[in-house]
Design a protein around this motif. Structure first.
Motif, short mmCIF file in Angstrom:
data_model
loop_
_atom_site.label_atom_id
_atom_site.label_comp_id
_atom_site.label_asym_id
_atom_site.label_seq_id
_atom_site.Cartn_x
_atom_site.Cartn_y
_atom_site.Cartn_z
N THR A 114 1.00 -1.40 -0.17
CA THR A 114 -0.17 -0.16 -0.38
C THR A 114 1.23 1.87 0.23
O THR A 114 0.22 2.20 0.48
CB THR A 114 -1.13 0.34 0.52
OG1 THR A 114 0.40 0.45 2.54
CG2 THR A 114 -1.52 -1.04 1.33
N THR A 115 1.96 1.42 0.31
CA THR A 115 2.83 2.23 0.50
C THR A 115 4.56 1.81 -0.48
O THR A 115 4.73 1.02 -1.09
CB THR A 115 4.00 2.88 1.53
OG1 THR A 115 4.67 1.52 1.68
CG2 THR A 115 2.30 2.98 1.86
N GLU A 118 6.09 -0.39 0.62
CA GLU A 118 5.80 -2.03 0.82
C GLU A 118 6.14 -2.27 -0.57
O GLU A 118 6.18 -3.85 -0.71
CB GLU A 118 4.14 -1.77 1.10
CG GLU A 118 4.22 -1.58 2.75
CD GLU A 118 3.11 -1.83 3.29
OE1 GLU A 118 1.71 -2.06 2.02
OE2 GLU A 118 2.42 -1.74 4.02
N GLY A 153 -4.50 -1.41 -3.44
CA GLY A 153 -2.99 -1.35 -3.06
C GLY A 153 -2.15 -0.92 -4.36
O GLY A 153 -2.95 -1.23 -5.35
N PRO A 262 -0.93 -7.46 4.55
CA PRO A 262 -0.02 -6.59 4.44
C PRO A 262 1.28 -6.91 4.13
O PRO A 262 1.67 -8.16 4.08
CB PRO A 262 0.42 -6.37 5.64
CG PRO A 262 -0.30 -7.37 6.68
CD PRO A 262 -1.16 -7.98 6.03
N GLN A 343 -8.59 0.96 11.48
CA GLN A 343 -7.50 1.93 10.78
C GLN A 343 -6.55 1.02 9.27
O GLN A 343 -5.95 1.14 8.30
CB GLN A 343 -7.15 2.69 10.86
CG GLN A 343 -8.22 4.03 11.28
CD GLN A 343 -8.51 3.92 9.95
OE1 GLN A 343 -10.05 3.58 9.50
NE2 GLN A 343 -8.56 4.53 9.01
N ARG A 344 -5.97 -0.19 10.42
CA ARG A 344 -4.74 -0.58 9.70
C ARG A 344 -4.86 -1.78 8.58
O ARG A 344 -4.45 -1.58 8.03
CB ARG A 344 -4.10 -1.18 10.61
CG ARG A 344 -2.99 -0.80 11.40
CD ARG A 344 -2.51 -1.21 13.12
NE ARG A 344 -1.85 -2.69 12.83
CZ ARG A 344 -1.44 -2.93 13.90
NH1 ARG A 344 -1.54 -2.56 15.08
NH2 ARG A 344 -0.53 -3.69 13.11
N ARG A 346 -7.98 -1.04 7.31
CA ARG A 346 -8.69 -0.16 5.73
C ARG A 346 -7.96 0.23 4.85
O ARG A 346 -8.17 1.01 4.08
CB ARG A 346 -9.45 0.83 6.65
CG ARG A 346 -10.91 0.15 7.03
CD ARG A 346 -11.56 1.28 7.99
NE ARG A 346 -11.47 2.39 7.56
CZ ARG A 346 -12.51 3.12 6.75
NH1 ARG A 346 -14.16 2.05 6.57
NH2 ARG A 346 -12.52 4.17 5.70
N ARG A 347 -6.47 -0.11 5.50
CA ARG A 347 -5.16 0.07 4.30
C ARG A 347 -5.35 -0.84 3.17
O ARG A 347 -4.88 -0.10 1.52
CB ARG A 347 -3.86 -0.20 4.83
CG ARG A 347 -3.75 0.62 5.64
CD ARG A 347 -2.13 0.88 6.26
NE ARG A 347 -1.00 0.52 5.53
CZ ARG A 347 -0.14 0.01 6.33
NH1 ARG A 347 -0.01 -0.68 6.99
NH2 ARG A 347 0.62 -0.14 4.85
N TYR A 348 -5.84 -1.31 3.51
CA TYR A 348 -6.08 -2.43 2.27
C TYR A 348 -7.56 -2.89 1.87
O TYR A 348 -7.58 -4.08 0.61
CB TYR A 348 -5.25 -3.82 2.32
CG TYR A 348 -4.83 -4.50 3.34
CD1 TYR A 348 -5.95 -5.24 3.60
CD2 TYR A 348 -3.99 -4.60 4.75
CE1 TYR A 348 -5.97 -6.69 4.85
CE2 TYR A 348 -4.13 -4.79 5.73
CZ TYR A 348 -5.61 -5.88 5.77
OH TYR A 348 -5.64 -7.46 6.79
N PRO A 350 -10.54 -1.25 2.69
CA PRO A 350 -11.53 0.15 3.16
C PRO A 350 -12.25 0.24 3.42
O PRO A 350 -13.15 1.19 4.32
CB PRO A 350 -10.81 0.92 1.65
CG PRO A 350 -10.67 0.32 0.54
CD PRO A 350 -10.10 -1.34 0.87
#
Length: 423
Positions: A114-115, A118, A153, A262, A343-344, A346-348, A350
């Motif tokens: 997601t970043t 990563e 992602g 993740p 929230q952790r 929902r990064r992938y 949502p």
């Protein structure tokens, strides 16, 4: 159905022939590794064996409190025990399940980046997959969305051979096979003393006194205490990390088809909070990795004063706390605040909402921390003349249980194989 008993109070009394009853093997620990070891030893050495489990049944701790994933082995250092045993164990677990009518599914896993950082780590994992002989395919953003429309992602790594299973059921089936070969499984037998002699090992439990020619300790959360009880010097301590889970409410159980993970931090032994379709049909979220205040109590605020004191007086604890302060605070806040936890995820994923998460019983990971304050990333197994100790066996130990057990048998046959403790 396998029947477990509490056992007679004294087993090393005269057996009627004027000699003391001495077991060929005794196994401490009724998790999947201990039971698999009993089964495999009895196939090589068809003589009397006893398995001690201090709980009221088998698979009560790490084996029965995990995500039920058949791991592929992508994360682990090439040449490490985890990499080798996980790859072999995944195929072995599926074969054992097929032969014994145990439900499993190869649903595959997506490692989602997601970043930008990563993405870099994902490319490194793809190279590691190739080195470990694991099938992996990189997916672009568009390909990821085509595979899983509810997952977001920058890209992903698809591991198609990852599966799901119920390791409690696997353990029960192994126990049935072991007892059919002559094993005695004694529950509510907590080992209190281990004394290694020249010709045998004396074992005292809360029920009685036992004697065996060889002892194999697969104690999980108590492994450091068992090895210390046996008189070995220890350069590590087990620290408990609570893995907190949620069930996704039934209306959203079809959110994903595959396991969604993740990209993990390579410096930590934890894989991150993931979405896991379970073999029973439910969908779970978790686990987190919160430092626990008790080794075998599963409530969020559970404290065992003895466990806590032992951890706080272990000098390396303070280095672990210092080096991982930010990560530890994030984990702790996620434990206290459901929104932060969400929230952790929902990064992938949502579309998940707070109301979608229903609390589920936690698990506790037994993680070896060395005296230098470093997490031990690989399996850790050591031996003496008459004892073998499995000291660090967190995930993917359930997947790897069969090859770990075979390795233990090989150590029995050839003690010169020596201890194995890759870093």
């Amino acid at each position: 159905m396998t029947i477990y008993t509490r056992g007679p109070r004294v087993l090393n009394k005269s057996n009627g022939s004027g000699s003391n009853l001495v077991y060929d093997f005794a196994v401490v620990g009724g998790g999947i590794i201990g039971v698999a070891s009993a089964w495999q030893i009895l196939q090589r050495f068809p003589r009397a064996k006893v398995v001690f489990e201090k709980g009221i049944g088998l698979a009560r701790h790490q084996t029965g409190h995990n995500s039920g994933v058949i791991h592929s082995g992508i994360y682990y250092e090439p040449g490490s025990l985890k990499a080798e045993f996980c790859r072999i164990g995944a195929a072995w677990t599926k074969e054992f399940a097929a032969e014994n009518d145990i439900a499993y599914e190869e649903c595959g896993k997506l490692l989602v980046a997601t970043t930008a950082l990563e993405l870099e780590r994902m490319h490194a994992l793809a190279a590691r997959a190739a080195a470990n002989g694991i099938r992996a395919r990189r997916l672009s953003y568009a390909e990821l969305r085509a595979e899983e429309p509810n997952v977001s992602g920058l890209g992903a790594l698809l591991i198609e051979d990852t599966g799901i299973i119920d390791y409690r059921e696997v353990t029960e089936k192994l126990a049935g096979k072991a007892t059919a070969l002559g094993a005695q499984i004694l529950v509510q037998n907590e080992v209190c003393s281990i004394q290694e002699q020249d010709d045998f090992v004396d074992i005292v439990t809360n029920v009685g006194h036992y004697r065996a020619q060889r002892l194999i300790a697969c104690g999980g959360l108590q492994s450091d205490r068992l090895v210390h009880m046996a008189g070995l010097d220890t350069d590590f301590q087990i620290m408990p990390f609570r893995g907190e889970y949620f069930d996704v409410r039934p209306e959203k159980r079809d959110l994903v088809r595959r396991l969604i993970y993740p990209i993990p931090d390579p410096d930590l032994p934890f894989l991150g909070i993931h979405l896991t379709p379970m073999i029973a049909g439910n969908l779970t979220v978790g686990p987190s990795a919160v430092l626990g205040m008790a080794r075998e109590k599963y409530g969020r605020f559970s404290v065992h004063l003895g466990d806590l004191w032992e951890m706080l007086t272990f000098p390396a604890f303070w280095r672990v706390a210092r080096d991982n302060l930010r990560t530890g605070l994030v984990e702790l806040w996620g434990s206290m605040n459901k929104w932060s936890y969400l929230q952790r995820v929902r990064r992938y994923a949502p579309t998940l909402q707070r109301r979608d998460l229903v609390p589920r019983e936690a698990g506790i990971r037994a993680q070896a921390v060395m005296k230098n304050g470093r997490f031990h990333h690989d399996f850790l197994i050591r031996q003496t003349a008459r004892t073998i100790h499995v000291l660090n066996a967190p995930s993917p130990a359930a997947t790897s249980a069969m090859p770990i057990a075979r390795y233990i048998v090989d150590m029995v046959i050839d003690p010169s194989k020596g201890s194995c403790h890759s870093s």
